[in-house]
Design a protein around this motif. Structure first.
Motif, PDB file in Angstrom:
ATOM      1  N   GLY A 252       0.797  -1.218   0.000  1.00 49.43           N
ATOM      2  CA  GLY A 252       0.000   0.000   0.000  1.00 49.43           C
ATOM      3  C   GLY A 252       0.830   1.268   0.000  1.00 49.43           C
ATOM      4  O   GLY A 252       0.316   2.362  -0.186  1.00 49.43           O
ATOM      5  N   TYR A 253       2.135   1.152   0.218  1.00 45.93           N
ATOM      6  CA  TYR A 253       3.060   2.283   0.216  1.00 45.93           C
ATOM      7  C   TYR A 253       2.649   3.366   1.206  1.00 45.93           C
ATOM      8  O   TYR A 253       2.584   4.545   0.883  1.00 45.93           O
ATOM      9  N   PHE A 254       2.387   2.952   2.457  1.00 46.94           N
ATOM     10  CA  PHE A 254       2.002   3.910   3.490  1.00 46.94           C
ATOM     11  C   PHE A 254       3.151   4.843   3.834  1.00 46.94           C
ATOM     12  O   PHE A 254       2.961   6.051   3.964  1.00 46.94           O
ATOM     13  N   TYR A 255       4.355   4.309   3.991  1.00 48.92           N
ATOM     14  CA  TYR A 255       5.471   5.126   4.467  1.00 48.92           C
ATOM     15  C   TYR A 255       5.869   6.230   3.489  1.00 48.92           C
ATOM     16  O   TYR A 255       6.093   7.364   3.922  1.00 48.92           O
ATOM     17  N   PRO A 256       5.971   5.981   2.187  1.00 43.89           N
ATOM     18  CA  PRO A 256       6.258   7.114   1.291  1.00 43.89           C
ATOM     19  C   PRO A 256       5.153   8.169   1.304  1.00 43.89           C
ATOM     20  O   PRO A 256       5.436   9.370   1.275  1.00 43.89           O
ATOM     21  N   ALA A 257       3.908   7.724   1.377  1.00 48.13           N
ATOM     22  CA  ALA A 257       2.802   8.683   1.420  1.00 48.13           C
ATOM     23  C   ALA A 257       2.835   9.480   2.725  1.00 48.13           C
ATOM     24  O   ALA A 257       2.623  10.699   2.723  1.00 48.13           O
ATOM     25  N   ALA A 258       3.114   8.802   3.828  1.00 50.95           N
ATOM     26  CA  ALA A 258       3.192   9.496   5.113  1.00 50.95           C
ATOM     27  C   ALA A 258       4.366  10.470   5.127  1.00 50.95           C
ATOM     28  O   ALA A 258       4.258  11.576   5.680  1.00 50.95           O
ATOM     29  N   PHE A 259       5.478  10.083   4.527  1.00 48.65           N
ATOM     30  CA  PHE A 259       6.634  10.978   4.462  1.00 48.65           C
ATOM     31  C   PHE A 259       6.305  12.231   3.669  1.00 48.65           C
ATOM     32  O   PHE A 259       6.624  13.349   4.089  1.00 48.65           O
ATOM     33  N   MET A 260       5.676  12.070   2.522  1.00 45.69           N
ATOM     34  CA  MET A 260       5.339  13.231   1.694  1.00 45.69           C
ATOM     35  C   MET A 260       4.318  14.130   2.399  1.00 45.69           C
ATOM     36  O   MET A 260       4.420  15.358   2.333  1.00 45.69           O
ATOM     37  N   ALA A 261       3.345  13.531   3.066  1.00 48.34           N
ATOM     38  CA  ALA A 261       2.350  14.332   3.788  1.00 48.34           C
ATOM     39  C   ALA A 261       3.003  15.088   4.936  1.00 48.34           C
ATOM     40  O   ALA A 261       2.700  16.263   5.177  1.00 48.34           O
ATOM     41  N   THR A 262       3.907  14.437   5.645  1.00 52.30           N
ATOM     42  CA  THR A 262       4.606  15.096   6.747  1.00 52.30           C
ATOM     43  C   THR A 262       5.501  16.212   6.231  1.00 52.30           C
ATOM     44  O   THR A 262       5.559  17.299   6.813  1.00 52.30           O
ATOM     45  N   LEU A 263       6.189  15.956   5.143  1.00 52.52           N
ATOM     46  CA  LEU A 263       7.042  16.984   4.552  1.00 52.52           C
ATOM     47  C   LEU A 263       6.218  18.193   4.111  1.00 52.52           C
ATOM     48  O   LEU A 263       6.596  19.344   4.368  1.00 52.52           O
ATOM     49  N   ALA A 264       5.085  17.945   3.485  1.00 52.99           N
ATOM     50  CA  ALA A 264       4.208  19.043   3.059  1.00 52.99           C
ATOM     51  C   ALA A 264       3.697  19.823   4.265  1.00 52.99           C
ATOM     52  O   ALA A 264       3.640  21.059   4.242  1.00 52.99           O
ATOM     53  N   MET A 265       3.342  19.110   5.331  1.00 53.46           N
ATOM     54  CA  MET A 265       2.857  19.774   6.539  1.00 53.46           C
ATOM     55  C   MET A 265       3.947  20.653   7.143  1.00 53.46           C
ATOM     56  O   MET A 265       3.684  21.776   7.586  1.00 53.46           O
ATOM     57  N   LEU A 266       5.185  20.178   7.143  1.00 54.13           N
ATOM     58  CA  LEU A 266       6.281  20.972   7.694  1.00 54.13           C
ATOM     59  C   LEU A 266       6.556  22.214   6.847  1.00 54.13           C
ATOM     60  O   LEU A 266       6.818  23.295   7.385  1.00 54.13           O
ATOM     61  N   VAL A 267       6.477  22.075   5.540  1.00 51.85           N
ATOM     62  CA  VAL A 267       6.697  23.230   4.657  1.00 51.85           C
ATOM     63  C   VAL A 267       5.601  24.269   4.864  1.00 51.85           C
ATOM     64  O   VAL A 267       5.875  25.474   4.968  1.00 51.85           O
ATOM     65  N   VAL A 268       4.358  23.816   4.956  1.00 53.58           N
ATOM     66  CA  VAL A 268       3.245  24.750   5.167  1.00 53.58           C
ATOM     67  C   VAL A 268       3.372  25.423   6.527  1.00 53.58           C
ATOM     68  O   VAL A 268       3.166  26.637   6.656  1.00 53.58           O
ATOM     69  N   SER A 269       3.734  24.667   7.555  1.00 52.11           N
ATOM     70  CA  SER A 269       3.859  25.275   8.884  1.00 52.11           C
ATOM     71  C   SER A 269       5.012  26.272   8.930  1.00 52.11           C
ATOM     72  O   SER A 269       4.931  27.289   9.614  1.00 52.11           O
ATOM     73  N   LEU A 270       6.074  26.003   8.185  1.00 52.27           N
ATOM     74  CA  LEU A 270       7.175  26.958   8.116  1.00 52.27           C
ATOM     75  C   LEU A 270       6.723  28.247   7.431  1.00 52.27           C
ATOM     76  O   LEU A 270       7.035  29.352   7.897  1.00 52.27           O
ATOM     77  N   ALA A 271       5.959  28.114   6.359  1.00 49.00           N
ATOM     78  CA  ALA A 271       5.445  29.298   5.668  1.00 49.00           C
ATOM     79  C   ALA A 271       4.496  30.087   6.573  1.00 49.00           C
ATOM     80  O   ALA A 271       4.546  31.326   6.611  1.00 49.00           O
ATOM     81  N   VAL A 272       3.661  29.388   7.312  1.00 45.86           N
ATOM     82  CA  VAL A 272       2.738  30.067   8.232  1.00 45.86           C
ATOM     83  C   VAL A 272       3.512  30.783   9.332  1.00 45.86           C
ATOM     84  O   VAL A 272       3.193  31.921   9.699  1.00 45.86           O
ATOM     85  N   SER A 273       4.546  30.143   9.849  1.00 45.79           N
ATOM     86  CA  SER A 273       5.314  30.787  10.923  1.00 45.79           C
ATOM     87  C   SER A 273       6.027  32.041  10.420  1.00 45.79           C
ATOM     88  O   SER A 273       6.079  33.055  11.120  1.00 45.79           O
ATOM     89  N   TYR A 274       6.573  31.989   9.198  1.00 45.13           N
ATOM     90  CA  TYR A 274       7.184  33.194   8.636  1.00 45.13           C
ATOM     91  C   TYR A 274       6.137  34.278   8.378  1.00 45.13           C
ATOM     92  O   TYR A 274       6.396  35.467   8.572  1.00 45.13           O
TER      93      TYR A 274
END
Length: 89
Positions: free
Chosen positions: A39-61
Motif C-alpha cells: 500500500g506504500y504507506f510510508y512514502p505517502a506518510a513521508f510526503m504528507a509530513t514533509l508538506a505539513m512541515l513546509v506549510v507550517s514553516l510558511a505560516v510561521s514566517y
C-alpha cells in the motif's frame, strides 16, 4: 494444493515470452505474480509530513512578518497535532 492465480494458457504465454527475452540477454528473468502490492504507506506518510512541515514553516514566517509571535512550545504542539491529523487521513 496451491491455487494458480493465472490460467495455464497465460502461464505458457508468459513462459514463452520470458524464454524469448532471456535468449537476448545474459540475465535471468523471474516472473512474480502477486495478488496485491504494498500500500506504500510510508512514502505517502513521508510526503504528507514533509508538506505539513513546509506549510507550517510558511505560516510561521507569515505570522512573524505580521508581528505575531508564537511561543516555541505552542508551535511544536501545533506541528505535532497537524502531523497526527495528516497521518490519520
Amino acid at each position: 494444493m496451491a491455487t494458480r492465480p493465472i490460467s495455464p494458457e497465460d502461464h505458457d504465454r508468459i513462459a514463452k515470452a520470458i524464454r524469448v527475452a532471456e535468449s537476448k540477454t545474459d540475465g535471468e528473468i523471474y516472473c512474480v505474480v502477486a495478488y496485491a502490492s504494498d500500500g506504500y504507506f510510508y512514502p505517502a506518510a513521508f510526503m504528507a509530513t514533509l508538506a505539513m512541515l513546509v506549510v507550517s514553516l510558511a505560516v510561521s514566517y507569515g505570522l512573524e512578518a505580521w508581528w505575531l509571535s508564537i511561543r516555541l512550545p505552542h508551535f511544536v504542539i501545533a506541528q505535532l497535532l497537524a502531523m497526527a491529523s495528516v497521518l490519520v487521513l
